[in-house]
Scaffold this active site. Structure first.
Site, mmCIF file in Angstrom:
data_model
loop_
_atom_site.group_PDB
_atom_site.id
_atom_site.type_symbol
_atom_site.label_atom_id
_atom_site.label_comp_id
_atom_site.label_asym_id
_atom_site.label_seq_id
_atom_site.Cartn_x
_atom_site.Cartn_y
_atom_site.Cartn_z
ATOM 1 N N SER A 24 0.821 -1.204 0.000
ATOM 2 C CA SER A 24 0.000 0.000 0.000
ATOM 3 C C SER A 24 0.862 1.263 0.000
ATOM 4 C CB SER A 24 -0.899 -0.014 1.240
ATOM 5 O OG SER A 24 -1.679 1.156 1.284
ATOM 6 N N GLY A 75 1.998 10.997 4.912
ATOM 7 C CA GLY A 75 0.661 11.090 5.495
ATOM 8 C C GLY A 75 -0.307 10.448 4.520
ATOM 9 N N CYS A 133 -2.650 4.500 12.150
ATOM 10 C CA CYS A 133 -3.090 5.879 11.975
ATOM 11 C C CYS A 133 -3.407 6.453 13.344
ATOM 12 C CB CYS A 133 -4.377 5.948 11.156
ATOM 13 S SG CYS A 133 -4.354 4.937 9.695
ATOM 14 N N LYS A 170 -3.404 -4.661 8.938
ATOM 15 C CA LYS A 170 -1.972 -4.352 8.842
ATOM 16 C C LYS A 170 -1.450 -3.775 10.147
ATOM 17 C CE LYS A 170 1.329 -2.114 5.805
ATOM 18 N NZ LYS A 170 1.464 -1.482 4.487
ATOM 19 N N ASN A 197 4.074 -2.539 8.779
ATOM 20 C CA ASN A 197 4.076 -1.166 8.300
ATOM 21 C C ASN A 197 5.473 -0.575 8.563
ATOM 22 O OD1 ASN A 197 3.091 1.350 7.338
ATOM 23 N ND2 ASN A 197 1.047 0.763 8.047
ATOM 24 N N THR A 198 5.681 0.655 8.188
ATOM 25 C CA THR A 198 7.003 1.282 8.363
ATOM 26 C C THR A 198 7.355 1.414 9.852
ATOM 27 O OG1 THR A 198 5.894 3.403 8.219
ATOM 28 C CG2 THR A 198 6.941 2.598 6.206
ATOM 29 N N GLY A 249 8.460 -5.543 3.805
ATOM 30 C CA GLY A 249 9.542 -4.863 4.517
ATOM 31 C C GLY A 249 10.857 -5.168 3.824
ATOM 32 N N GLY A 271 7.201 -2.919 -1.774
ATOM 33 C CA GLY A 271 6.964 -1.500 -1.565
ATOM 34 C C GLY A 271 8.064 -0.635 -2.130
ATOM 35 N N THR A 272 8.974 -0.203 -1.252
ATOM 36 C CA THR A 272 10.024 0.750 -1.617
ATOM 37 C C THR A 272 10.833 0.321 -2.846
ATOM 38 O OG1 THR A 272 10.155 1.382 0.694
ATOM 39 C CG2 THR A 272 12.045 1.953 -0.654
#
Ligand SMILES: Cc1cc2nc3c(=O)[nH]c(=O)nc-3n(C[C@H](O)[C@H](O)[C@H](O)COP(=O)(O)O)c2cc1C
Length: 309
Positions: A24, A75, A133, A170, A197-198, A249, A271-272
Site C-alpha cells: 500500500s 501522510g 493511523c 496491517k 508497516n514502516t 519490509g 513496496g520501496t
C-alpha cells in the site's frame, strides 16, 4: 521433466494465483505500474490507503534518504473514497487486476463508514485495514499500538463490511508485543494479517541543526527494516500458525521474499523497491518461483513457515 508448480496462495476464502502483491502507498492505484507490466500478473494490487475525505498529506519535505532505506512522512494523501470508487476502482477492474483496497481512518466511525462504502462494489478481492493511523479521539495515539483500539477498529469493519472477501489487518512493528496485538485483531474477526508497516524513525540535518522532515518523524522502509519484518512474521506465525500473513519490509529479490515465506508469510508485498525499479514485483515473482523449484518445492504452501522446523 514436465512438473507443474502450484504458486497459488490463500487469504480467508480467496485464492490468489501467486503470492506477490504491491505494498500500500507504493503503487498508487496502479496506473504508473501498468506502463511496465500487466497488473493481472500480480497476486493482487494493494491500493494506497484511502480515507473518507480527500487529503493533501503532510507538509514538505516529507522524504529523506537513509543508508539502507527511506524515511517518509507523506501522510494519507489521496482523493477520498468517493473519487476512488468512481475513478480508480472501475479502471483497475477494466484491467482485470485483483484489487485489495486499503482503508484508513482517524476514528472508529470513519473505518465503519469506509467499510459500508465498499458494500456492493464489484471486483474486490480483499480489504486491508491500515491501523497505523492516529486516533483523533484518543490524543492521536496510533490505533495499532493499543490492543483495545485495534480490536475496536476490526470489530467495526467486520460489522459493517458485506463483501465475501478477506479482511487483512496491517500491524505496526512499533510495539513491544506484536503477538498480543495480532491475537486481539484475529479474535476480533481479521482473516489475515499484514506485517509490517514502516518503522518510526527520524533524520537530523546536521548543517541546519533541524529534523530533515517537516513532520519531524517518519516511517522507515526498505532493506533496513527487513530483519524486523522477518522477526515479526516469525513470531506471529509461531503463535498463530493458521492465520495467513501478507509480509512486507525491504523485499527486492526472490531471496528476500523467500526469507519472509520461510518465516511464515503466505504472500509478500513489494513496496520501496518499486520506486527504484518499477518492475521489482515481477522480478521478485520470477526469482521466487525459480528459487522454490530449485529448492525442490512443488507448491508455495509447503514453503510457508519452513524456518519453524
Ligand atoms: C512512500 C510510502 C507510502 C506508504 N503509504 C502507505 C499507506 O498508504 N498505507 C499503508 O498501510 N502503508 C503504507 N506504506 C507502508 C508500506 O506499504 C510497507 O508496509 C512498508 O513500506 C514496508 O515495505 P517496503 O520496505 O517494501 O517499502 C507506505 C510506504 C512508503 C515508503
Amino acid at each position: 521433466m514436465n512438473s507443474t508448480f502450484d504458486f497459488r496462495t490463500r487469504f480467508g476464502n480467496r485464492y490468489f494465483p501467486n503470492p506477490i502483491f504491491t505494498a500500500s502507498g507504493c503503487a498508487g492505484s496502479g496506473k504508473e505500474l501498468s506502463n511496465f507490466f500487466d497488473l493481472k500478473e500480480l497476486g493482487a494490487l494493494v491500493t494506497k490507503s484511502i480515507a473518507v475525505r480527500p487529503r493533501s498529506g503532510r507538509a514538505t519535505p516529507r522524504m529523506a534518504e537513509t543508508p539502507s532505506g527511506m524515511l517518509n512522512s507523506i501522510g494519507l494523501q489521496g482523493p477520498g473514497i468517493d473519487q476512488f470508487l468512481e475513478v480508480d476502482i472501475p479502471w483497475l477492474v477494466s484491467k482485470g487486476a485483483r484489487i485489495v483496497v486499503s482503508i484508513s481512518g482517524e476514528t472508529i466511525e470513519e473505518y465503519a463508514s469506509l467499510a459500508r462504502r465498499l458494500r456492493g462494489i464489484e471486483g474486490l478481492s480483499g480489504v486491508e485495514v491500515n491501523i497505523s493511523c492516529p486516533n483523533v479521539e484518543n490524543r492521536g495515539q496510533v490505533f495499532a499500538c493499543d490492543p483495545l483500539a485495534s480490536r475496536a477498529v476490526v470489530e467495526s469493519v467486520r460489522r459493517n463490511m458485506a463483501g465475501d472477501y478477506p479482511m487483512i489487518v496491517k500491524l505496526s512493528p512499533d510495539v513491544t508485543d506484536i503477538v498480543g496485538i495480532a491475537r486481539e485483531v484475529v479474535s476480533a474477526g481479521a482473516d489475515g494479517l499484514a506485517l509490517i508497516n514502516t518503522v518510526l524513525g527520524m533524520v537530523i540535518d546536521i548543517d541546519g541543526k533541524r529534523p530533515k522532515l517537516a513532520g519531524i518523524t517518519g516511517g522507515l522502509s526498505g532493506p533496513a527494516i527487513r530483519p524486523i519484518a522477518v522477526r515479526a512474521i516469525y513470531q506471529v506465525h509461531g503463535a498463530l500458525p493458521n492465520v495467513p500473513i501478507l509480509g512486507m519490509g525491504g523485499v527486492s529479490s526472490g531471496r528476500d521474499a523467500l526469507e519472509l515465506i520461510y518465516a511464515g508469510a503466505s504472500g509478500v508485498s513489494i513496496g520501496t523497491a518499486t520506486f527504484g525499479n518499477p518492475n521489482a514485483a515481477m522480478t521478485v515473482k520470477n526469482e521466487l518461483e525459480n528459487l522454490l523449484k530449485e529448492h525442490g518445492f512443488r507448491d508455495l504452501e509447503s514453503a510457508i513457515g519452513a524456518a519453524h522446523g
